[in-house]
Design a protein around this motif. Structure first.
Motif, PDB file in Angstrom:
ATOM      1  N   SER A 172       0.855  -1.184   0.000  1.00 27.50           N
ATOM      2  CA  SER A 172       0.000   0.000   0.000  1.00 27.50           C
ATOM      3  C   SER A 172       0.893   1.236   0.000  1.00 27.50           C
ATOM      4  O   SER A 172       2.053   1.186   0.434  1.00 27.50           O
ATOM      5  CB  SER A 172      -0.904   0.009   1.230  1.00 27.50           C
ATOM      6  N   LEU A 173       0.369   2.357  -0.467  1.00 25.19           N
ATOM      7  CA  LEU A 173       1.155   3.586  -0.504  1.00 25.19           C
ATOM      8  C   LEU A 173       1.628   3.975   0.892  1.00 25.19           C
ATOM      9  O   LEU A 173       2.765   4.433   1.068  1.00 25.19           O
ATOM     10  CB  LEU A 173       0.334   4.718  -1.130  1.00 25.19           C
ATOM     11  N   ARG A 174       0.805   3.765   1.887  1.00 23.61           N
ATOM     12  CA  ARG A 174       1.194   4.106   3.263  1.00 23.61           C
ATOM     13  C   ARG A 174       2.395   3.297   3.707  1.00 23.61           C
ATOM     14  O   ARG A 174       3.320   3.825   4.326  1.00 23.61           O
ATOM     15  CB  ARG A 174       0.014   3.865   4.216  1.00 23.61           C
ATOM     16  N   ARG A 175       2.423   2.011   3.372  1.00 24.89           N
ATOM     17  CA  ARG A 175       3.534   1.155   3.774  1.00 24.89           C
ATOM     18  C   ARG A 175       4.795   1.410   2.952  1.00 24.89           C
ATOM     19  O   ARG A 175       5.892   1.062   3.381  1.00 24.89           O
ATOM     20  CB  ARG A 175       3.133  -0.318   3.659  1.00 24.89           C
ATOM     21  N   ARG A 182      11.610  -3.245   0.885  1.00 20.82           N
ATOM     22  CA  ARG A 182      10.937  -4.355   0.214  1.00 20.82           C
ATOM     23  C   ARG A 182      10.111  -3.907  -0.989  1.00 20.82           C
ATOM     24  O   ARG A 182       9.055  -4.443  -1.288  1.00 20.82           O
ATOM     25  CB  ARG A 182      10.040  -5.164   1.165  1.00 20.82           C
ATOM     26  N   TYR A 183      10.610  -2.931  -1.731  1.00 16.60           N
ATOM     27  CA  TYR A 183       9.969  -2.516  -2.969  1.00 16.60           C
ATOM     28  C   TYR A 183      10.230  -3.559  -4.058  1.00 16.60           C
ATOM     29  O   TYR A 183      11.373  -3.970  -4.290  1.00 16.60           O
ATOM     30  CB  TYR A 183      10.568  -1.199  -3.476  1.00 16.60           C
ATOM     31  N   GLY A 184       9.197  -3.950  -4.785  1.00 16.90           N
ATOM     32  CA  GLY A 184       9.346  -4.776  -5.977  1.00 16.90           C
ATOM     33  C   GLY A 184      10.220  -5.994  -5.771  1.00 16.90           C
ATOM     34  O   GLY A 184      10.082  -6.734  -4.791  1.00 16.90           O
ATOM     35  N   ARG A 239       0.963  -5.703 -11.797  1.00 18.89           N
ATOM     36  CA  ARG A 239       1.600  -5.363 -10.522  1.00 18.89           C
ATOM     37  C   ARG A 239       2.684  -4.306 -10.707  1.00 18.89           C
ATOM     38  O   ARG A 239       2.827  -3.404  -9.889  1.00 18.89           O
ATOM     39  CB  ARG A 239       2.203  -6.632  -9.890  1.00 18.89           C
ATOM     40  N   TRP A 240       3.467  -4.454 -11.781  1.00 23.21           N
ATOM     41  CA  TRP A 240       4.537  -3.481 -12.038  1.00 23.21           C
ATOM     42  C   TRP A 240       3.974  -2.073 -12.174  1.00 23.21           C
ATOM     43  O   TRP A 240       4.533  -1.122 -11.619  1.00 23.21           O
ATOM     44  CB  TRP A 240       5.303  -3.854 -13.302  1.00 23.21           C
ATOM     45  N   ARG A 256       2.909   3.973  -7.494  1.00 26.46           N
ATOM     46  CA  ARG A 256       3.009   4.293  -6.065  1.00 26.46           C
ATOM     47  C   ARG A 256       4.405   4.761  -5.684  1.00 26.46           C
ATOM     48  O   ARG A 256       4.547   5.625  -4.821  1.00 26.46           O
ATOM     49  CB  ARG A 256       2.587   3.078  -5.223  1.00 26.46           C
ATOM     50  N   ALA A 257       5.445   4.211  -6.299  1.00 27.60           N
ATOM     51  CA  ALA A 257       6.813   4.663  -6.019  1.00 27.60           C
ATOM     52  C   ALA A 257       6.976   6.121  -6.431  1.00 27.60           C
ATOM     53  O   ALA A 257       7.598   6.922  -5.710  1.00 27.60           O
ATOM     54  CB  ALA A 257       7.816   3.785  -6.760  1.00 27.60           C
TER      55      ALA A 257
END
Length: 467
Positions: A21-24, A231-233, A268-269, A275-276
């Motif tokens: 999520s954007l928050r995480r 833990r991005y991508g 997903r990408w 979001r990134a």
């Protein structure tokens, strides 16, 4: 389960994880802005405004826009591969990694941030030796990094607190200090003086200011390491940097990952990428924009036109005295305390940066089979090596904070020019077509190269003319 590896290099196919999520995802941008929100925002940009007026605000905002494009290309590669961009450069030629490591060491061995923080601290307490305070602060920072179970989490928490304190201070001065007329002059100067350089501002100072606007130099590159630890991508498949003293180290795993280019993965990408971008735009670009803008307006309101300003942090004491006279002693104390904490927190982040860059490069290129020299142990060795070298520089008599900052930030701008060129090659040729650099982003990178190249060449030409 691992899929088969390609014959030419260690590339393992794994599933692209579900997007957070954007928050995480919030964190890497805060660290970047927390470290960057120091020398430039508190010292260099206000100093330039105090001596040259608001005519350079356009350059600060242009630099932030250029950096957003560069930083997202750094994140793109690690999102897609789990590998840092420095490791990516080193796949073609190890010399690129060596150059980046040496440039980072040169950029951050000068303890200008910590020295500036200590100098401001002496203003706050009414005396003391900034050199020994700086040495003590560097040792404390080293201990905090050494004893952190997960280093990323400690750095993220420290920089988050710093950003919150700074934004609180900015809100206070907007209410109590900056007049409406100054806001109007700032907006007018940004538009009408775009592309102009105020009298008395040298290209060396300009290159320094560019390097200190937001992030700069090796600072930007470590976004790779931070988003991996967040833990991005594909970074989710890579072990995080753990303290060898308080944590349990994990096996390093493979060097580079890829994900299948099917409908599920590409869906997903697209979410990860969107979001990134949003995380970095809000936590880095917007906060830097507000900080540089408000601090520059504050310097203009309180200091512009004075003839007693020196090229050292003493102008911050003058500014604090003005706050005390116009608003109250409490605002002076708040200002000096926030400045000192901000600069020290930046010093912590900068030590983390060079530790990460060098340990990542050495562990993957020269010490991959070593059981003794793991990435975490190399990281701590580099951090403490920087602390020792920085302390030696100070004790040898190189204690002028702004001079140290100018050396560091000029180096940052030149390094940014170099790796921007490498990034274009990396993200156009070493990534699969659906996720590679193209379109307006490619145009933005070419603009970034021209931007940094122009000012770097201008500085060199100016220095040669002087000789």
């Amino acid at each position: 389960m691992r899929a088969k590896t390609t014959p030419d290099e260690s590339v393992v196919t794994r599933e692209l994880p579900e997007p957070l999520s954007l928050r995480r995802m919030i964190g890497p941008g805060i660290i970047a802005v927390g470290i960057g929100m120091a020398a430039g925002e508190i010292i260099l940009w206000p100093y330039l405004t105090a001596i040259g007026g608001l005519g350079l605000l356009w350059l600060a905002f242009t630099t932030l826009a250029v950096q957003f494009v560069i930083n997202m290309e750094i994140e793109r590669y690690t999102l897609a591969t789990g590998q840092t961009v420095v490791a990516g450069f080193s796949r073609w030629w190890k010399g690129w990694g060596i150059i980046v490591c040496l440039a980072g060491a040169f950029q951050y061995v000068w303890p200008g941030w910590a020295t500036s923080g200590s100098t401001v601290f002496t203003y706050l307490i009414g005396g003391g030796d900034p050199v020994w305070i700086t040495v003590a602060s560097l040792v404390i920072v080293g201990l905090l990094l050494s004893l952190s179970k997960v280093v990323y989490k400690t750095v993220e928490r420290v920089e988050t607190v710093k950003v919150a304190l700074t934004l609180f201070f900015l809100a206070v001065v907007v209410v109590f200090v900056i007049s409406l007329s100054t806001w109007g002059e700032g907006a007018k100067a940004t538009v009408t003086e775009f592309g102009q350089i105020p009298d008395g501002i040298t290209f060396t100072l300009i290159l320094s200011a560019i390097g200190a606007a937001g992030a700069g130099g090796v600072h930007n590159l470590v976004l790779s390491n931070w988003i991996r630890d967040k833990r991005y991508g594909m970074g989710a498949h890579v072990p995080r940097l753990i303290s060898p003293i308080t944590g349990q180290e994990e096996a390093a795993g493979t060097d580079r990952y890829q994900f299948p280019l099917d409908e599920t993965s590409m869906s997903r990408w697209n979410v990860w990428w969107k979001r990134a971008n949003a995380e970095h735009l809000v936590t880095f670009v917007a906060v830097c924009f507000v900080t540089i803008g408000v601090m520059s307006l504050l310097a203009y309101e309180t200091l512009f036109g004075r003839d007693d300003l020196k090229s050292d942090p003493s102008f911050l004491l003058i500014q604090g005295d003005i706050f005390a006279g116009e608003v109250g002693t409490w605002l002076k104390l708040l200002f000096l305390a926030v400045a000192a904490v901000s600069l020290w927190a930046a010093a912590m982040g900068l030590l983390d940066i060079i530790g990460r860059v060098v340990s990542d490069f050495l562990s993957r290129n020269y010490l991959a089979g070593s059981a003794r020299w793991t990435e975490s142990r190399i990281y701590l060795a580099v951090v403490w090596g920087e602390i020792v070298l920085g302390s030696v520089i100070l004790l040898a008599g190189f204690t002028q904070p702004i001079g140290l900052l100018i050396v560091s930030t000029c180096a940052a701008s030149v390094v940014t020019l170099l790796y921007s060129i490498l990034l274009v090659r990396l993200n156009t040729r070493d990534l699969p077509a659906p996720v590679r650099l193209k379109g307006w982003r490619l145009g933005g990178m070419l603009v970034a190269i021209a931007f940094y190249g122009f000012f770097a060449i201008a500085m060199v030409v100016t220095q040669l003319d002087k000789l």
